[in-house]
Motif scaffolding. Sequence first.
Motif, PDB file in Angstrom:
ATOM      1  N   VAL A  71       0.632  -1.221  -0.073  1.00  0.00           N
ATOM      2  CA  VAL A  71       0.140  -0.007  -0.029  1.00  0.00           C
ATOM      3  C   VAL A  71       0.712   1.127   0.006  1.00  0.00           C
ATOM      4  N   LEU A  72       0.765   1.890  -1.162  1.00  0.00           N
ATOM      5  CA  LEU A  72       1.368   3.238  -1.148  1.00  0.00           C
ATOM      6  C   LEU A  72       0.272   4.399  -1.082  1.00  0.00           C
ATOM      7  N   GLY A  73      -1.055   4.205  -1.329  1.00  0.00           N
ATOM      8  CA  GLY A  73      -2.192   5.019  -1.373  1.00  0.00           C
ATOM      9  C   GLY A  73      -2.754   4.854  -0.131  1.00  0.00           C
ATOM     10  N   GLU A  74      -4.092   4.720  -0.339  1.00  0.00           N
ATOM     11  CA  GLU A  74      -5.297   4.729   0.507  1.00  0.00           C
ATOM     12  C   GLU A  74      -5.982   3.390   0.668  1.00  0.00           C
ATOM     13  N   LEU A  75      -6.087   2.560   1.557  1.00  0.00           N
ATOM     14  CA  LEU A  75      -6.803   1.577   1.665  1.00  0.00           C
ATOM     15  C   LEU A  75      -7.744   1.591   2.868  1.00  0.00           C
ATOM     16  N   VAL A  76      -9.145   1.504   2.657  1.00  0.00           N
ATOM     17  CA  VAL A  76      -9.981   1.330   3.758  1.00  0.00           C
ATOM     18  C   VAL A  76     -10.736  -0.059   3.612  1.00  0.00           C
ATOM     19  N   GLY A  77     -10.531  -1.074   4.599  1.00  0.00           N
ATOM     20  CA  GLY A  77     -11.133  -2.231   4.525  1.00  0.00           C
ATOM     21  C   GLY A  77     -10.066  -3.397   5.000  1.00  0.00           C
ATOM     22  N   ASN A  78     -10.667  -4.612   5.168  1.00  0.00           N
ATOM     23  CA  ASN A  78      -9.934  -5.453   5.705  1.00  0.00           C
ATOM     24  C   ASN A  78      -9.207  -6.336   4.674  1.00  0.00           C
ATOM     25  N   ILE A  79      -7.771  -6.590   5.184  1.00  0.00           N
ATOM     26  CA  ILE A  79      -6.986  -7.265   4.385  1.00  0.00           C
ATOM     27  C   ILE A  79      -6.551  -8.647   4.853  1.00  0.00           C
ATOM     28  N   ASN A  80      -6.608  -9.608   3.827  1.00  0.00           N
ATOM     29  CA  ASN A  80      -6.310 -10.853   4.189  1.00  0.00           C
ATOM     30  C   ASN A  80      -5.124 -11.428   3.206  1.00  0.00           C
ATOM     31  N   ALA A  81      -3.985 -11.688   3.735  1.00  0.00           N
ATOM     32  CA  ALA A  81      -2.818 -11.881   2.709  1.00  0.00           C
ATOM     33  C   ALA A  81      -2.284 -13.193   3.114  1.00  0.00           C
ATOM     34  N   ALA A  82      -1.940 -14.066   2.123  1.00  0.00           N
ATOM     35  CA  ALA A  82      -1.451 -15.233   2.350  1.00  0.00           C
ATOM     36  C   ALA A  82       0.169 -15.184   2.795  1.00  0.00           C
ATOM     37  N   GLU A  83       0.805 -14.025   2.099  1.00  0.00           N
ATOM     38  CA  GLU A  83       1.975 -13.927   2.600  1.00  0.00           C
ATOM     39  C   GLU A  83       2.487 -12.806   3.344  1.00  0.00           C
ATOM     40  N   ARG A  84       2.175 -11.559   2.926  1.00  0.00           N
ATOM     41  CA  ARG A  84       2.650 -10.420   3.472  1.00  0.00           C
ATOM     42  C   ARG A  84       1.699  -8.982   3.348  1.00  0.00           C
ATOM     43  N   VAL A  85       1.929  -8.144   4.214  1.00  0.00           N
ATOM     44  CA  VAL A  85       1.444  -6.767   3.802  1.00  0.00           C
ATOM     45  C   VAL A  85       2.379  -5.841   4.169  1.00  0.00           C
ATOM     46  N   GLU A  86       2.462  -4.844   3.144  1.00  0.00           N
ATOM     47  CA  GLU A  86       3.722  -3.764   3.569  1.00  0.00           C
ATOM     48  C   GLU A  86       2.729  -2.300   3.126  1.00  0.00           C
ATOM     49  N   ILE A  87       2.793  -1.595   4.322  1.00  0.00           N
ATOM     50  CA  ILE A  87       2.359  -0.235   4.157  1.00  0.00           C
ATOM     51  C   ILE A  87       3.647   0.496   4.107  1.00  0.00           C
ATOM     52  N   ARG A  88       3.823   1.306   2.978  1.00  0.00           N
ATOM     53  CA  ARG A  88       5.160   2.126   2.727  1.00  0.00           C
ATOM     54  C   ARG A  88       4.719   3.459   3.009  1.00  0.00           C
ATOM     55  N   GLU A  89       5.832   4.172   3.434  1.00  0.00           N
ATOM     56  CA  GLU A  89       5.715   5.649   3.832  1.00  0.00           C
ATOM     57  C   GLU A  89       4.702   6.470   2.894  1.00  0.00           C
ATOM     58  N   ASN A  90       3.958   7.206   3.646  1.00  0.00           N
ATOM     59  CA  ASN A  90       2.516   7.930   3.092  1.00  0.00           C
ATOM     60  C   ASN A  90       1.355   6.755   2.716  1.00  0.00           C
ATOM     61  N   GLY A  91       1.696   5.726   2.793  1.00  0.00           N
ATOM     62  CA  GLY A  91       0.444   4.869   2.599  1.00  0.00           C
ATOM     63  C   GLY A  91      -0.447   4.840   4.015  1.00  0.00           C
ATOM     64  N   SER A  92      -1.574   4.543   3.619  1.00  0.00           N
ATOM     65  CA  SER A  92      -2.672   4.364   4.707  1.00  0.00           C
ATOM     66  C   SER A  92      -3.525   3.351   4.513  1.00  0.00           C
TER      67      SER A  92
END
Lengths: 151, 225
Positions: A71-92
């Motif tokens: 995520v580099l932008g904006e995400l509202v909602g639940n995330i289900n990831a099999a491997e990984r989630v990355e929230i980068r700088e300025n990501g939300s």
Amino acid sequence: MTPESSGAESRPPSEKAHIGRSVVIKGELDGSEDLVIDGHVEGKIELREHTLTVGSNGRIKAQVFAKAVVVLGELVGNINAAERVEIRENGSVDGDIVAPRVAIAEGAHFRGSIDMQRKGQPTKPAAPGDARLPAPGVAVTAAATPPRAAS
Amino acid sequence: MSNGEEGSGLAGWLASFGLVRSGRRVPLWTQPLAARTGDTHATRALRHLVGILQGVDAPVLLDLGLLSGSNVTFFGRETSCRLVVNDLYSELDRAARAGYAGGLSAVITGAITQPDASLDGVLCWDVFDYLEPDEAAALAAAIRRVLKPRGVVLAMFSTVMYEAAEFTRYTVEDLDHIRHTPQPAELKQRRIWSSRDVVRLFAPLVPDETYLLKHGEREVLLRKA
């Protein structure tokens, strides 16, 4: 000459589907390749064996199921990831995350809960030949708003 | 009245009678305001908190501190908990910038939205240092509400008055060390909490462990009956 194999393995690894910043999609979005979203998506996104990247201009309001989510932008909602989630700088991200690995960069925003599954716990892999998976590419089950003509 | 110099004024007068050792236990109003430094400090309570959560099946931990990716990784790895991240500091600061500095109780009550008795642990860090008594009471009441029976709270209280309007970003380095990084803020530290005030604030939660650390911070672990 090496015979080409069929299906996803023959596509170059750098090839990703891309939703541009002027595109607005409301509905269910699923696919069998990596996807970069710089537009607006509302609803549900399912990329079970692939990576979803929310670009810096991306605005997502959806439930997300993917192998990995960046995520580099904006995400509202639940995330289900099999491997990984990355929230980068300025990501939300506002929502709950279920993933074995979660990385949050300095300068990122997050509000919600994080459930990092214990090692060894089975994740939810897509079953081979799952009838729900579309042909290679990105399928949209609701009308997408075409780009507006420049005024 | 003393200007804060050791051995002078009231402190010096008291020291002359042996009631106060010169250079120690100088009354609060004579102490110069301190400055935060970005150092790594020891922690004693964190290991206990982790130990408690490790004994719980599928624990749920609420972190009220400034967002830290490495803390997320740490608690996930050490406790396999579901970590609820709710950066209360930023919400309070936003409200303060908007001019609500005198009434943060509503912000606090609105921020802690978890169901009753739903959490195994709450990480407060030093947020209480930035609250007036009524605001602190609102936060303590919210924490009591959301904690499960036998749930645990970790709160830190400074024994030093800091001058600058700053928060501290607490970044866990390991079970025994936390890095403290000053971060500019709108809110300033409001007060120094005595041990008795802390016990009253959280009653009927019971202090389980209390540590007074060399760098001037008191760590308090409290349990719900």
